[in-house]
Design a protein around this motif. Structure first.
Motif, PDB file in Angstrom:
ATOM      1  N   SER A 190       0.832  -1.200   0.000  1.00  0.00           N
ATOM      2  CA  SER A 190       0.000   0.000   0.000  1.00  0.00           C
ATOM      3  C   SER A 190       0.864   1.246   0.000  1.00  0.00           C
ATOM      4  N   HIS A 191       0.258   2.371  -0.373  1.00  0.00           N
ATOM      5  CA  HIS A 191       0.881   3.662  -0.074  1.00  0.00           C
ATOM      6  C   HIS A 191       0.804   3.869   1.431  1.00  0.00           C
ATOM      7  N   ASN A 192       1.401   4.950   1.914  1.00  0.00           N
ATOM      8  CA  ASN A 192       1.523   5.084   3.368  1.00  0.00           C
ATOM      9  C   ASN A 192       0.310   5.713   4.046  1.00  0.00           C
ATOM     10  N   SER A 193      -0.849   5.715   3.396  1.00  0.00           N
ATOM     11  CA  SER A 193      -2.065   6.175   4.057  1.00  0.00           C
ATOM     12  C   SER A 193      -2.920   5.029   4.574  1.00  0.00           C
ATOM     13  N   TRP A 194      -2.450   3.817   4.444  1.00  0.00           N
ATOM     14  CA  TRP A 194      -3.226   2.682   4.931  1.00  0.00           C
ATOM     15  C   TRP A 194      -3.431   2.809   6.446  1.00  0.00           C
ATOM     16  N   ALA A 195      -4.660   2.658   6.884  1.00  0.00           N
ATOM     17  CA  ALA A 195      -4.978   2.648   8.307  1.00  0.00           C
ATOM     18  C   ALA A 195      -6.270   1.887   8.500  1.00  0.00           C
ATOM     19  N   VAL A 196      -6.299   1.024   9.490  1.00  0.00           N
ATOM     20  CA  VAL A 196      -7.478   0.192   9.731  1.00  0.00           C
ATOM     21  C   VAL A 196      -7.522  -0.169  11.209  1.00  0.00           C
ATOM     22  N   SER A 197      -8.701  -0.324  11.749  1.00  0.00           N
ATOM     23  CA  SER A 197      -8.857  -0.681  13.155  1.00  0.00           C
ATOM     24  C   SER A 197      -8.368  -2.103  13.418  1.00  0.00           C
ATOM     25  N   LYS A 198      -7.792  -2.313  14.593  1.00  0.00           N
ATOM     26  CA  LYS A 198      -7.257  -3.629  14.937  1.00  0.00           C
ATOM     27  C   LYS A 198      -8.342  -4.696  14.937  1.00  0.00           C
ATOM     28  N   ASP A 199      -9.547  -4.334  15.392  1.00  0.00           N
ATOM     29  CA  ASP A 199     -10.598  -5.344  15.429  1.00  0.00           C
ATOM     30  C   ASP A 199     -11.057  -5.739  14.036  1.00  0.00           C
ATOM     31  N   VAL A 200     -10.901  -4.838  13.071  1.00  0.00           N
ATOM     32  CA  VAL A 200     -11.258  -5.158  11.690  1.00  0.00           C
ATOM     33  C   VAL A 200     -10.234  -6.124  11.093  1.00  0.00           C
ATOM     34  N   LYS A 243      -9.740 -13.894  11.279  1.00  0.00           N
ATOM     35  CA  LYS A 243     -10.604 -14.967  11.780  1.00  0.00           C
ATOM     36  C   LYS A 243     -11.476 -15.534  10.662  1.00  0.00           C
ATOM     37  N   GLN A 244     -12.012 -14.633   9.849  1.00  0.00           N
ATOM     38  CA  GLN A 244     -12.920 -15.037   8.784  1.00  0.00           C
ATOM     39  C   GLN A 244     -12.208 -15.811   7.685  1.00  0.00           C
ATOM     40  N   PHE A 290     -12.743  -9.054   1.244  1.00  0.00           N
ATOM     41  CA  PHE A 290     -12.939  -8.386   2.528  1.00  0.00           C
ATOM     42  C   PHE A 290     -12.940  -6.861   2.384  1.00  0.00           C
ATOM     43  N   LEU A 291     -12.104  -6.344   1.482  1.00  0.00           N
ATOM     44  CA  LEU A 291     -11.990  -4.889   1.326  1.00  0.00           C
ATOM     45  C   LEU A 291     -13.290  -4.237   0.871  1.00  0.00           C
ATOM     46  N   ILE A 292     -14.152  -4.986   0.198  1.00  0.00           N
ATOM     47  CA  ILE A 292     -15.426  -4.398  -0.216  1.00  0.00           C
ATOM     48  C   ILE A 292     -16.594  -4.914   0.629  1.00  0.00           C
ATOM     49  N   GLY A 293     -16.263  -5.603   1.709  1.00  0.00           N
ATOM     50  CA  GLY A 293     -17.290  -6.017   2.651  1.00  0.00           C
ATOM     51  C   GLY A 293     -17.635  -4.883   3.602  1.00  0.00           C
ATOM     52  N   THR A 294     -18.782  -4.966   4.233  1.00  0.00           N
ATOM     53  CA  THR A 294     -19.235  -3.852   5.075  1.00  0.00           C
ATOM     54  C   THR A 294     -18.354  -3.645   6.302  1.00  0.00           C
ATOM     55  N   THR A 295     -17.746  -4.694   6.829  1.00  0.00           N
ATOM     56  CA  THR A 295     -16.885  -4.532   8.005  1.00  0.00           C
ATOM     57  C   THR A 295     -15.748  -3.556   7.711  1.00  0.00           C
ATOM     58  N   PHE A 296     -15.077  -3.751   6.585  1.00  0.00           N
ATOM     59  CA  PHE A 296     -13.979  -2.852   6.212  1.00  0.00           C
ATOM     60  C   PHE A 296     -14.503  -1.512   5.720  1.00  0.00           C
ATOM     61  N   GLN A 297     -15.526  -1.526   4.889  1.00  0.00           N
ATOM     62  CA  GLN A 297     -16.057  -0.286   4.320  1.00  0.00           C
ATOM     63  C   GLN A 297     -16.589   0.654   5.405  1.00  0.00           C
ATOM     64  N   ASP A 298     -17.236   0.116   6.435  1.00  0.00           N
ATOM     65  CA  ASP A 298     -17.734   0.944   7.532  1.00  0.00           C
ATOM     66  C   ASP A 298     -16.589   1.539   8.353  1.00  0.00           C
ATOM     67  N   ASP A 299     -15.451   0.867   8.355  1.00  0.00           N
ATOM     68  CA  ASP A 299     -14.315   1.283   9.180  1.00  0.00           C
ATOM     69  C   ASP A 299     -13.493   2.401   8.542  1.00  0.00           C
ATOM     70  N   MET A 300     -13.552   2.536   7.223  1.00  0.00           N
ATOM     71  CA  MET A 300     -12.650   3.445   6.506  1.00  0.00           C
ATOM     72  C   MET A 300     -12.798   4.923   6.841  1.00  0.00           C
ATOM     73  N   PRO A 301     -14.023   5.478   6.944  1.00  0.00           N
ATOM     74  CA  PRO A 301     -14.140   6.929   7.072  1.00  0.00           C
ATOM     75  C   PRO A 301     -13.315   7.530   8.207  1.00  0.00           C
ATOM     76  N   LEU A 302     -13.324   6.922   9.391  1.00  0.00           N
ATOM     77  CA  LEU A 302     -12.613   7.503  10.528  1.00  0.00           C
ATOM     78  C   LEU A 302     -11.187   6.983  10.673  1.00  0.00           C
ATOM     79  N   ASN A 303     -10.713   6.207   9.721  1.00  0.00           N
ATOM     80  CA  ASN A 303      -9.322   5.767   9.721  1.00  0.00           C
ATOM     81  C   ASN A 303      -8.548   6.373   8.560  1.00  0.00           C
ATOM     82  N   MET A 304      -9.045   6.184   7.347  1.00  0.00           N
ATOM     83  CA  MET A 304      -8.356   6.751   6.180  1.00  0.00           C
ATOM     84  C   MET A 304      -9.037   8.017   5.663  1.00  0.00           C
ATOM     85  N   PHE A 305     -10.133   8.402   6.304  1.00  0.00           N
ATOM     86  CA  PHE A 305     -10.858   9.623   5.949  1.00  0.00           C
ATOM     87  C   PHE A 305     -11.214   9.662   4.461  1.00  0.00           C
ATOM     88  N   VAL A 306     -11.853   8.596   4.044  1.00  0.00           N
ATOM     89  CA  VAL A 306     -12.363   8.454   2.684  1.00  0.00           C
ATOM     90  C   VAL A 306     -13.780   7.896   2.769  1.00  0.00           C
TER      91      VAL A 306
END
Length: 362
Positions: free
Chosen positions: A44-54, A60-61, A298-314
């Motif tokens: 990735s470029h250096n803007s990758w950010a994601v919550s640990k639980d995600v 796990k999945q 997984f990247l287009i699943g709701t778990t990841f998609q819901d997590d993005m706004p407050l991590n990568m601000f997109v």
């Protein structure tokens, strides 16, 4: 996006702990190549950010451990991926955007894969649907941001449009990023080309240069050192109240401030926006293609998609994904952003950047 590491840098400027940059740096004893292992490697470029639980949810999945390699800004990441495509660093490349997409596709970086759930991707973000070499992941708007306090103190109405920026009252107020080295800088250039056409954009930039535009090397310098409206800029004594940044910068100034203000200290000149879309793809010579496919799903699943706004601000790109209230309130998407077909970007990008460099930097 090409988004630069804006959130982490902004958090530092606000005196906060930086956001998590990757899910797991442990290669699980595999040496990190993902070959025949239960490790899948994301480049990735250096803007990758994601919550640990995600990350934990993905591991796990899928049964794969996620390893993330950050490789500079989007342009650097794509260029390095091209140079190493026969023996890639990982399995999936994330962060190639619509300004650089043709470079990746023309160089054969990706192998076809239609991610599970891709039918939920909003139609306006879909590309390459006949071959499925890339999967849309997020979107954002590159726009001019303004310092509300500065304009109020000077009794001046903030600019709203590209045309406003060349007016005398805004002389020596704007800082932009270098279009040859910066993703938002390139996006802003493409926005002017979309607005004024193949010939008119050069005349516009001549006027912008005559009106005192300042060019910074990248987003971090422009936003955190030159822009008076950012937390970092205020600490640095910055004196430019206009900057090319993102529509998501105002909510970041609110959400990560302490104490949290009721309104954003910065605003967006909405008619200066260019829509940027980021993609991910399974690298052509991935050592763990099955793990890469699971990651793309997984990247287009709701778990990841819901997590993005407050991590990568997109913004998410799939139907039904949730956008946090504060993010939507302070950083709404532009109603009518400038856009450009990736094929046209591919045809003109290099020459436009070359002409821009001669016109603006020399």
């Amino acid at each position: 996006m090409g988004i630069t590491k804006k959130v982490t840098v902004l958090a530092v400027g606000l005196g906060l702990v930086t956001l998590s940059a990757c899910g797991s740096s442990d290669d699980g004893g595999t040496g990190g190549d993902g070959g025949g292992s239960r490790t899948v490697t994301l480049v990735s470029h250096n803007s990758w950010a994601v919550s640990k639980d995600v990350v934990a949810a993905f591991e796990k999945q899928s049964g794969y451990r996620l390893k993330v390699l950050e490789d500079g800004d989007a342009g650097q990441a794509v260029n390095k991926a091209v140079l190493t495509k026969d023996n890639p660093q990982g399995d999936v490349l994330f962060g190639v955007d619509n300004t650089l997409l043709s470079r990746a596709l023309d160089n054969g970086l990706f192998q076809p894969y239609e991610a599970k759930g891709s039918g939920s991707i909003l139609p306006e973000y879909r590309v390459d649907e006949d071959k499925h070499r890339v999967t849309p992941v997020d979107s954002g708007d590159i726009c001019v941001n303004y310092d509300k306090a500065w304009f109020a103190e000077h009794g001046l109405t903030p600019p709203k449009t590209f045309d406003d920026l060349i007016k005398p009252e805004y002389k020596d107020l704007l800082v932009v990023e270098n279009a040859s080295t910066s993703s938002p800088g390139l996006g802003f250039l493409l926005g002017t080309a979309a607005k004024y056409g193949d010939e008119g954009w050069q005349d516009y930039w001549k006027k912008l240069k005559a009106n005192g535009v300042k060019v910074a090397g990248g987003w971090e310098q422009a936003y955190n050192e030159e822009f008076s409206g950012s937390a970092g800029g205020r600490k640095a004594g910055a004196d430019r109240p206009l900057v090319v940044s993102y529509a998501s910068s105002p909510p970041a100034e609110v959400i990560y401030a302490d104490p949290k203000p009721d309104t954003a200290p910065t605003g967006v000149a909405e008619d200066t926006c260019f829509r940027q879309v980021e993609y991910a793809g399974l690298l052509a010579n991935a050592k763990n293609p099955e793990g890469g496919k699971a990651l793309l799903d997984f990247l287009i699943g709701t778990t990841f998609q819901d997590d993005m706004p407050l991590n990568m601000f997109v913004y998410p790109v799939v139907e039904g994904a949730r956008v946090p209230e504060d993010f939507a309130r302070f950083g709404p998407q532009a109603k009518a952003p400038q856009t450009m077909d990736p094929a046209k970007i591919a045809e003109n990008r290099d020459q436009w950047v070359k002409s821009w460099t001669s016109l603006v930097l020399r």
